[in-house]
Write a protein that holds these residues in place. Structure first.
Motif, short mmCIF file in Angstrom:
data_model
loop_
_atom_site.label_atom_id
_atom_site.label_comp_id
_atom_site.label_asym_id
_atom_site.label_seq_id
_atom_site.Cartn_x
_atom_site.Cartn_y
_atom_site.Cartn_z
N ALA A 17 0.80 -1.21 0.00
CA ALA A 17 0.00 0.00 0.00
C ALA A 17 0.84 1.27 0.00
O ALA A 17 0.31 2.35 0.09
CB ALA A 17 -0.92 0.00 1.22
N GLN A 18 2.18 1.15 -0.07
CA GLN A 18 2.99 2.33 -0.04
C GLN A 18 4.03 2.27 -1.13
O GLN A 18 4.49 1.21 -1.53
CB GLN A 18 3.68 2.48 1.32
N ALA A 19 4.40 3.45 -1.65
CA ALA A 19 5.40 3.51 -2.69
C ALA A 19 6.79 3.32 -2.13
O ALA A 19 7.69 2.86 -2.83
CB ALA A 19 5.30 4.84 -3.43
N HIS A 20 7.00 3.68 -0.87
CA HIS A 20 8.32 3.62 -0.29
C HIS A 20 8.55 2.27 0.40
O HIS A 20 7.66 1.75 1.07
CB HIS A 20 8.49 4.76 0.71
N ARG A 21 9.73 1.75 0.22
CA ARG A 21 10.07 0.44 0.79
C ARG A 21 10.61 0.61 2.20
O ARG A 21 11.35 1.55 2.49
CB ARG A 21 11.10 -0.24 -0.10
N SER A 22 10.28 -0.34 3.07
CA SER A 22 10.77 -0.34 4.44
C SER A 22 11.93 -1.32 4.54
O SER A 22 11.84 -2.45 4.06
CB SER A 22 9.66 -0.76 5.40
N PHE A 23 13.03 -0.89 5.18
CA PHE A 23 14.19 -1.79 5.25
C PHE A 23 15.01 -1.53 6.49
O PHE A 23 15.00 -0.45 7.09
CB PHE A 23 15.07 -1.63 4.00
N LEU A 24 15.74 -2.57 6.90
CA LEU A 24 16.70 -2.54 7.99
C LEU A 24 18.07 -2.83 7.40
O LEU A 24 18.22 -3.76 6.60
CB LEU A 24 16.37 -3.59 9.05
N VAL A 25 19.07 -2.06 7.79
CA VAL A 25 20.43 -2.25 7.29
C VAL A 25 21.37 -2.45 8.48
O VAL A 25 21.62 -1.51 9.24
CB VAL A 25 20.89 -1.05 6.45
N PRO A 26 21.91 -3.67 8.65
CA PRO A 26 22.82 -3.91 9.77
C PRO A 26 24.23 -3.43 9.47
O PRO A 26 24.68 -3.41 8.33
CB PRO A 26 22.79 -5.44 9.91
N ALA A 257 12.80 -8.44 3.86
CA ALA A 257 14.04 -8.74 4.59
C ALA A 257 15.23 -8.20 3.83
O ALA A 257 15.25 -8.18 2.59
CB ALA A 257 14.18 -10.25 4.81
N THR A 258 16.23 -7.77 4.57
CA THR A 258 17.52 -7.38 4.01
C THR A 258 18.49 -8.52 4.23
O THR A 258 18.68 -8.97 5.37
CB THR A 258 18.06 -6.10 4.67
N LEU A 259 19.10 -9.00 3.15
CA LEU A 259 20.05 -10.11 3.21
C LEU A 259 21.35 -9.69 2.56
O LEU A 259 21.36 -8.92 1.59
CB LEU A 259 19.49 -11.33 2.47
#
Length: 263
Positions: A17-26, A257-259
């Motif tokens: 539902a959103q244009a922007h991606r959600s991410f976590l960067v370790p 997920a960030t891999l």
């Protein structure tokens, strides 16, 4: 849920539902098994993966899970305009999971012709949305955004059995360029067949074309990925299911997920 953030109930919008991606960067995904190892995580939303140019990811649903399955509080957490940052000390060898998990409602209505919206847990709906709200639209959302950090030898990861998630048949901290990896997508603990999955390599702003891969899970929810190059990748999937909240039209489940893929 992180105690320091329990005062708020804002939900991250589902990925569909959103244009922007959600991410976590370790700061690191693989660490040697020595004392006093720390990891910092940047949490953000944006069009360009792993660049901080839109806004910080809300962390009300933050979970840090140890290799033994215990919940751990971050040692420090700060929210800035373009990203939030949290960190913790890895006190035991194995694989740690950092995730932002939300499950609740996204509501829109009108008040004297003015648009209104509210996001929050289903338990707060009656006290947060007028009973006579006009043009009421209610959707359930359940989202998971996560990444993984391993100190020493990788350890097994146990799915929660809730929402859309992945069973990593190939360990997420054991991914290598040119070697296939097998993932099994699960919906409430059961295989998710014929699910569309997108895989995006990071740093697309420095390339001609995104090099996005679009794949579909098989009848057992499995997916095999051949990593074309080393670097950070963002995988995502979403699906719509029947709502469980009476006023909701549908429920959106999403996963990201960030891999890191090593050379």
């Amino acid at each position: 849920m992180c105690k320091a953030l329990a005062i708020a109930h804002l939900l991250a919008l589902p990925l569909l539902a959103q244009a922007h991606r959600s991410f976590l960067v370790p700061s690191s995904t693989v660490l040697s098994p020595t004392a006093h190892q720390w990891v910092s995580i940047d949490a953000a939303r944006g069009n360009d993966l792993f660049f901080f140019n839109h806004n910080a990811l809300p962390l009300e649903g933050l979970q840090i899970i140890s290799p033994a399955g215990a919940a751990v509080e971050p040692a420090k957490l700060e929210r800035f305009r373009y990203k939030a940052v949290f960190e913790w000390q890895l006190t035991a060898p194995g694989t740690w999971r950092a995730a932002v998990v939300n499950d609740g409602l996204r509501v829109q209505w009108q008040d004297n012709g003015q648009p209104k919206r509210w996001n929050g847990p289903a338990a707060d709906f009656a006290q947060s949305v007028p009973a006579n709200a006009e043009n009421l639209s209610v959707n359930e959302v359940a989202s998971r955004v996560e990444t993984f950090v391993t100190m020493g030898k990788p350890s097994p990861l146990t799915p929660s059995g809730k929402g859309l998630e992945v069973r990593y048949d190939t360990h997420p901290n054991d991914l290598v360029k040119g070697e296939p990896a097998t993932l099994t997508f699960l919906q409430d603990g059961q295989p998710a067949p014929k699910l569309k999955v997108s895989i995006h390599p990071g740093a697309a702003r420095y390339r001609d074309g995104t090099q996005q891969m679009n794949l579909v899970t098989d009848e057992q929810g499995r997916l095999q990925i051949h990593w074309p190059s080393a670097g950070l990748y963002w995988i995502s999937a979403a699906t719509k299911v029947a709502a469980t909240f009476p006023q909701a039209k549908q429920k959106t489940l999403s996963y990201a997920a960030t891999l890191e893929v090593l050379p």
